[in-house]
Motif scaffolding. Structure first.
Motif, PDB file in Angstrom:
ATOM      1  N   ALA A  21       2.213  -3.322   9.994  1.00  0.00           N
ATOM      2  CA  ALA A  21       2.751  -2.665   8.859  1.00  0.00           C
ATOM      3  C   ALA A  21       3.430  -3.439   8.621  1.00  0.00           C
ATOM      4  N   ASP A  24       4.787  -4.005   4.577  1.00  0.00           N
ATOM      5  CA  ASP A  24       4.620  -3.792   3.452  1.00  0.00           C
ATOM      6  C   ASP A  24       4.379  -2.082   2.934  1.00  0.00           C
ATOM      7  N   THR A  25       5.226  -1.658   3.275  1.00  0.00           N
ATOM      8  CA  THR A  25       5.283   0.515   3.648  1.00  0.00           C
ATOM      9  C   THR A  25       6.131   0.121   2.937  1.00  0.00           C
ATOM     10  N   ARG A  52      -0.728   1.711   6.168  1.00  0.00           N
ATOM     11  CA  ARG A  52      -0.443   0.482   6.257  1.00  0.00           C
ATOM     12  C   ARG A  52       0.505   0.266   5.037  1.00  0.00           C
ATOM     13  N   ARG A  53       0.081   0.430   4.284  1.00  0.00           N
ATOM     14  CA  ARG A  53       0.691   0.235   2.655  1.00  0.00           C
ATOM     15  C   ARG A  53       2.114   0.998   2.235  1.00  0.00           C
ATOM     16  N   ARG A 196       9.387 -10.057   4.239  1.00  0.00           N
ATOM     17  CA  ARG A 196       8.921  -8.907   4.688  1.00  0.00           C
ATOM     18  C   ARG A 196       9.454  -8.273   4.076  1.00  0.00           C
ATOM     19  N   ARG A 223       4.117 -10.723   1.983  1.00  0.00           N
ATOM     20  CA  ARG A 223       3.595  -8.971   2.289  1.00  0.00           C
ATOM     21  C   ARG A 223       4.774  -8.311   0.383  1.00  0.00           C
ATOM     22  N   ARG A 224       5.739  -9.076   0.627  1.00  0.00           N
ATOM     23  CA  ARG A 224       6.040  -9.128  -0.532  1.00  0.00           C
ATOM     24  C   ARG A 224       7.488 -10.338  -1.039  1.00  0.00           C
TER      25      ARG A 224
END
Ligand SMILES: NC(=O)c1ccc[n+]([C@@H]2O[C@H](COP(=O)([O-])OP(=O)(O)OC[C@H]3O[C@@H](n4cnc5c(N)ncnc54)[C@H](OP(=O)(O)O)[C@@H]3O)[C@@H](O)[C@H]2O)c1
Length: 374
Positions: A21, A24-25, A52-53, A196, A223-224
């Motif tokens: 992840a 994502d977190t 996961r997020r 990321r 992811r971001r």
């Protein structure tokens, strides 16, 4: 199997699962969890889960759900977690509650949670009769929480430096040419890293020399979207630069100690000057976290900014891309400048997490020493 080896194996597995992840977190930590039962024929893993997020289920609840999905009862089992189970209500209810309700007998975790609200879960577990142990058996699991713990303790983002260098430690020729020292596989790695993190940072020197976009391109999933940040003491970033021209599409911040103005699409953060007369990096990073919520920064700057960050002890992690090429020119640009280091003990030592070859080049993944303590 000895208890130490078993713990290492379980926590290593929890850490590897958690890494899935990455990106994502944030600003939550990466957390992985394994539930196992000791049996006559060895250990049986009955549940695995990870956070996961951001906002999603915590690793412990994911692992407990996985356990039940597979038809196992977690009662009496051991739960291995990379971070101490939280005891507070955030976006999710406390993990300690789920652990106690499930009848877990023992919790082994790799790092204490230093958060005022979230930390202290082990005391809650102990009170409820769940044995809880902090273990440093797995370096992988221990270091997984470094970025989160850095943010909580130092009130600043986790700083990852990335640079491409020749075998003789040069990152550009004497004329400032640096594109491209390494091959296409390494450049793909850089785009993946950008996808990321919360911010990608350069100094005004790199912005002027390379006119970069600093966006993540050709990656499977962004992811971001990283904010582009330029440290620009005097506000000299050209309004015709790619960064300013595309600020309407990709968030862009200029950190300056001047009164310079930029188009409305560029966010300006005005900070003080450090002792060396340029933007105070400690203040800049602190405010990126507290005012913009930037939890992780990828530094793709040149030697001056890298030197400042090294001097301030602000490089937590580094991806060093090394090309099998020698320039042999004393005037070519070194990785970092601005420090005085007459003795070897004045150097900043990092530890190597992993070295691997990619195409013709080698990537060294390093971490600052001294992190990884509970
Ligand atoms: N191979 C690689 O991985 C790589 C990566 C990046 C860059 N490069 C090369 O590096 C060269 C540029 O080097 P550079 O040293 O000028 O780039 P830089 O470190 O990105 O930018 C330096 C400039 O940033 C500004 N700055 C603001 N705050 C600072 C602070 N706290 N500490 C240090 N600088 C601060 C200063 O200019 P102001 O006084 O205007 O603020 C300073 O001159 C280019 O040739 C580029 O191609 C290579």
């Amino acid at each position: 199997m000895t208890d130490e080896r078993r713990t290492k194996r379980m926590l290593d597995l929890a850490a590897r699962v958690a890494w899935r992840a990455w990106g994502d977190t944030d600003p939550n930590p990466l957390v992985g969890c394994v539930i196992a039962r000791e049996g006559g024929r060895g250990d049986e893993i009955i549940g695995i889960g990870h956070h996961r997020r951001f906002g999603g289920l915590h690793a412990e609840r994911e692992a407990l759900a996985d356990c039940r999905r597979r038809g196992h009862d977690p009662k009496g089992a051991t739960l291995y977690c990379t971070l101490e189970p939280c005891r507070h209500v955030g976006k999710q209810p406390p993990c300690t509650e789920a652990v106690i309700e499930a009848g877990i007998a023992r919790v082994v975790y790799a790092r204490r949670d230093p958060g005022h609200e979230s930390g202290g879960g082990c005391a809650v577990l102990e009170t409820a009769g769940v044995e809880s142990v902090c273990s440093d058996a797995s370096m992988l699991a221990t270091r997984l929480s470094d970025p989160f713990i850095c943010r909580v303790r130092e009130n600043r983002p986790w700083v990852i430096a990335k640079w491409a260098q020749t075998l003789d430690g040069k990152i550009a020729t004497r004329t400032g040419e640096s594109q491209w020292i390494t091959g296409p596989l390494m450049r793909r790695r850089v785009h993946r890293l950008r996808s990321r993190v919360d911010a990608v940072l350069v100094g005004s020197g790199t912005a002027a020399a390379d006119d970069p976009m600093l966006t993540a391109r050709d990656v499977r999933r962004v992811r971001r979207v990283a904010t582009r940040v330029v440290l620009d003491t005097g506000g000299r970033l050209s309004h015709d630069s790619a960064l300013v021209r595309t600020a309407g599409q990709t968030p862009t911040v200029v950190v300056t100690a001047s009164e310079a103005t930029f188009p409305a699409s560029v966010r300006v953060l005005r900070v003080g000057r450090g002792g060396d007369g340029v933007v105070d990096v400690t203040e800049a990073l602190g405010r990126l976290w507290t005012e913009l919520g930037v939890a992780s920064v990828l530094v793709e700057a040149g030697p001056r900014v890298l030197g400042s960050l090294l001097q301030a002890g602000l490089i937590d992690e580094a991806f060093v891309h090394i090309a099998p090429m020698v320039l042999g020119d004393a005037e070519a640009m070194s990785v970092a400048v601005g420090r005085t280091a007459p003795r070897l003990t004045d150097g900043r030592r990092l530890s190597v997490v992993r070295a691997r070859a990619l195409g013709e080049d080698v990537e060294l993944w390093c971490r600052r020493r001294g992190t990884g303590q509970s």
